[in-house]
Design a protein around this motif. Sequence first.
Motif, PDB file in Angstrom:
ATOM      1  N   ILE A   1       4.561  -2.564  -9.927  1.00  0.00           N
ATOM      2  CA  ILE A   1       5.113  -1.313 -10.452  1.00  0.00           C
ATOM      3  C   ILE A   1       6.086  -1.704 -11.552  1.00  0.00           C
ATOM      4  O   ILE A   1       7.071  -2.403 -11.300  1.00  0.00           O
ATOM      5  N   LYS A   2       5.795  -1.281 -12.772  1.00  0.00           N
ATOM      6  CA  LYS A   2       6.650  -1.621 -13.912  1.00  0.00           C
ATOM      7  C   LYS A   2       7.839  -0.667 -13.983  1.00  0.00           C
ATOM      8  O   LYS A   2       7.683   0.546 -13.839  1.00  0.00           O
ATOM      9  N   PHE A   3       9.027  -1.228 -14.206  1.00  0.00           N
ATOM     10  CA  PHE A   3      10.235  -0.409 -14.271  1.00  0.00           C
ATOM     11  C   PHE A   3      10.194   0.603 -15.409  1.00  0.00           C
ATOM     12  O   PHE A   3      10.815   1.656 -15.328  1.00  0.00           O
ATOM     13  N   LYS A   4       9.433   0.322 -16.466  1.00  0.00           N
ATOM     14  CA  LYS A   4       9.350   1.275 -17.588  1.00  0.00           C
ATOM     15  C   LYS A   4       8.670   2.582 -17.160  1.00  0.00           C
ATOM     16  O   LYS A   4       8.843   3.610 -17.793  1.00  0.00           O
TER      17      LYS A   4
ATOM     18  N   GLY B   1       1.346   1.731   2.251  1.00  0.00           N
ATOM     19  CA  GLY B   1       2.508   0.988   1.814  1.00  0.00           C
ATOM     20  C   GLY B   1       2.169  -0.451   1.500  1.00  0.00           C
ATOM     21  O   GLY B   1       1.103  -0.955   1.863  1.00  0.00           O
ATOM     22  N   MET B   2       3.087  -1.097   0.787  1.00  0.00           N
ATOM     23  CA  MET B   2       2.950  -2.506   0.452  1.00  0.00           C
ATOM     24  C   MET B   2       4.308  -3.166   0.591  1.00  0.00           C
ATOM     25  O   MET B   2       5.348  -2.517   0.466  1.00  0.00           O
ATOM     26  N   ASN B   3       4.301  -4.475   0.849  1.00  0.00           N
ATOM     27  CA  ASN B   3       5.530  -5.246   0.934  1.00  0.00           C
ATOM     28  C   ASN B   3       5.967  -5.682  -0.455  1.00  0.00           C
ATOM     29  O   ASN B   3       5.143  -5.847  -1.350  1.00  0.00           O
ATOM     30  N   VAL B   4       7.271  -5.894  -0.627  1.00  0.00           N
ATOM     31  CA  VAL B   4       7.812  -6.328  -1.907  1.00  0.00           C
ATOM     32  C   VAL B   4       7.909  -7.850  -1.905  1.00  0.00           C
ATOM     33  O   VAL B   4       8.670  -8.428  -1.129  1.00  0.00           O
ATOM     34  N   LYS B   5       7.119  -8.486  -2.747  1.00  0.00           N
ATOM     35  CA  LYS B   5       7.161  -9.950  -2.871  1.00  0.00           C
ATOM     36  C   LYS B   5       8.402 -10.372  -3.640  1.00  0.00           C
ATOM     37  O   LYS B   5       9.106 -11.286  -3.247  1.00  0.00           O
ATOM     38  N   SER B   6       8.651  -9.692  -4.764  1.00  0.00           N
ATOM     39  CA  SER B   6       9.829 -10.009  -5.572  1.00  0.00           C
ATOM     40  C   SER B   6      10.183  -8.829  -6.465  1.00  0.00           C
ATOM     41  O   SER B   6       9.359  -7.959  -6.728  1.00  0.00           O
ATOM     42  N   ILE B   7      11.430  -8.853  -6.907  1.00  0.00           N
ATOM     43  CA  ILE B   7      11.923  -7.856  -7.858  1.00  0.00           C
ATOM     44  C   ILE B   7      12.276  -8.620  -9.122  1.00  0.00           C
ATOM     45  O   ILE B   7      13.199  -9.433  -9.127  1.00  0.00           O
ATOM     46  N   THR B   8      11.505  -8.401 -10.184  1.00  0.00           N
ATOM     47  CA  THR B   8      11.705  -9.115 -11.439  1.00  0.00           C
ATOM     48  C   THR B   8      12.417  -8.210 -12.440  1.00  0.00           C
ATOM     49  O   THR B   8      12.688  -7.043 -12.151  1.00  0.00           O
ATOM     50  N   ASN B   9      12.674  -8.728 -13.617  1.00  0.00           N
ATOM     51  CA  ASN B   9      13.287  -7.918 -14.675  1.00  0.00           C
ATOM     52  C   ASN B   9      12.350  -6.799 -15.123  1.00  0.00           C
ATOM     53  O   ASN B   9      12.802  -5.776 -15.623  1.00  0.00           O
ATOM     54  N   ASN B  10      11.041  -6.982 -14.952  1.00  0.00           N
ATOM     55  CA  ASN B  10      10.058  -6.018 -15.430  1.00  0.00           C
ATOM     56  C   ASN B  10       9.572  -5.048 -14.371  1.00  0.00           C
ATOM     57  O   ASN B  10       9.034  -3.994 -14.709  1.00  0.00           O
ATOM     58  N   GLY B  11       9.711  -5.398 -13.080  1.00  0.00           N
ATOM     59  CA  GLY B  11       9.217  -4.491 -12.055  1.00  0.00           C
ATOM     60  C   GLY B  11       9.175  -5.082 -10.666  1.00  0.00           C
ATOM     61  O   GLY B  11       9.740  -6.139 -10.394  1.00  0.00           O
ATOM     62  N   LEU B  12       8.479  -4.370  -9.786  1.00  0.00           N
ATOM     63  CA  LEU B  12       8.321  -4.778  -8.398  1.00  0.00           C
ATOM     64  C   LEU B  12       6.960  -5.450  -8.238  1.00  0.00           C
ATOM     65  O   LEU B  12       5.936  -4.881  -8.604  1.00  0.00           O
ATOM     66  N   MET B  13       6.941  -6.642  -7.676  1.00  0.00           N
ATOM     67  CA  MET B  13       5.708  -7.336  -7.360  1.00  0.00           C
ATOM     68  C   MET B  13       5.408  -7.050  -5.889  1.00  0.00           C
ATOM     69  O   MET B  13       6.234  -7.316  -5.020  1.00  0.00           O
ATOM     70  N   LEU B  14       4.226  -6.489  -5.610  1.00  0.00           N
ATOM     71  CA  LEU B  14       3.885  -6.018  -4.270  1.00  0.00           C
ATOM     72  C   LEU B  14       2.691  -6.776  -3.709  1.00  0.00           C
ATOM     73  O   LEU B  14       1.866  -7.298  -4.455  1.00  0.00           O
ATOM     74  N   TYR B  15       2.598  -6.800  -2.370  1.00  0.00           N
ATOM     75  CA  TYR B  15       1.435  -7.383  -1.721  1.00  0.00           C
ATOM     76  C   TYR B  15       1.175  -6.697  -0.386  1.00  0.00           C
ATOM     77  O   TYR B  15       2.052  -6.086   0.205  1.00  0.00           O
ATOM     78  N   SER B  16      -0.060  -6.805   0.056  1.00  0.00           N
ATOM     79  CA  SER B  16      -0.485  -6.275   1.343  1.00  0.00           C
ATOM     80  C   SER B  16      -1.740  -7.042   1.741  1.00  0.00           C
ATOM     81  O   SER B  16      -2.216  -7.904   1.004  1.00  0.00           O
ATOM     82  N   PHE B  17      -2.273  -6.735   2.904  1.00  0.00           N
ATOM     83  CA  PHE B  17      -3.503  -7.366   3.357  1.00  0.00           C
ATOM     84  C   PHE B  17      -4.483  -6.293   3.793  1.00  0.00           C
ATOM     85  O   PHE B  17      -4.089  -5.307   4.417  1.00  0.00           O
TER      86      PHE B  17
END
Length: 90
Positions: free
Chosen positions: A77-80, A50-66
């Motif tokens: 992950i692009k919404f398209k 799994g990964m954490n969600v940094k932000s939800i933009t108009n184009n997709g989910l920005m994720l991060y982990s360590f």
Amino acid sequence: MKDHFNSAVEKFEFTVDLGGWRGKKVFVFTPSQDEREDGHVSEGILFGDGMNVKSITNNGLMLYSFDILGNKITGKIKFKDVELGNTLDV
């Protein structure tokens, strides 16, 4: 699509077309319960990564982990490429 992720109050499944030989994969989105924590995206399997969600933009989910050494890993992950629900069985 952005509104669906932003307004979620409970976890839900979604399918992402990763393209090429990787095909489609089912993920589970878990929204944050308060402003001090981030949402979470994980594989739709027991003990999946799994990964954490940094932000939800108009184009997709920005994720991060360590990683195990504390190095930050990012992904998007692009919404398209997203279909709501588990569409692998369809």
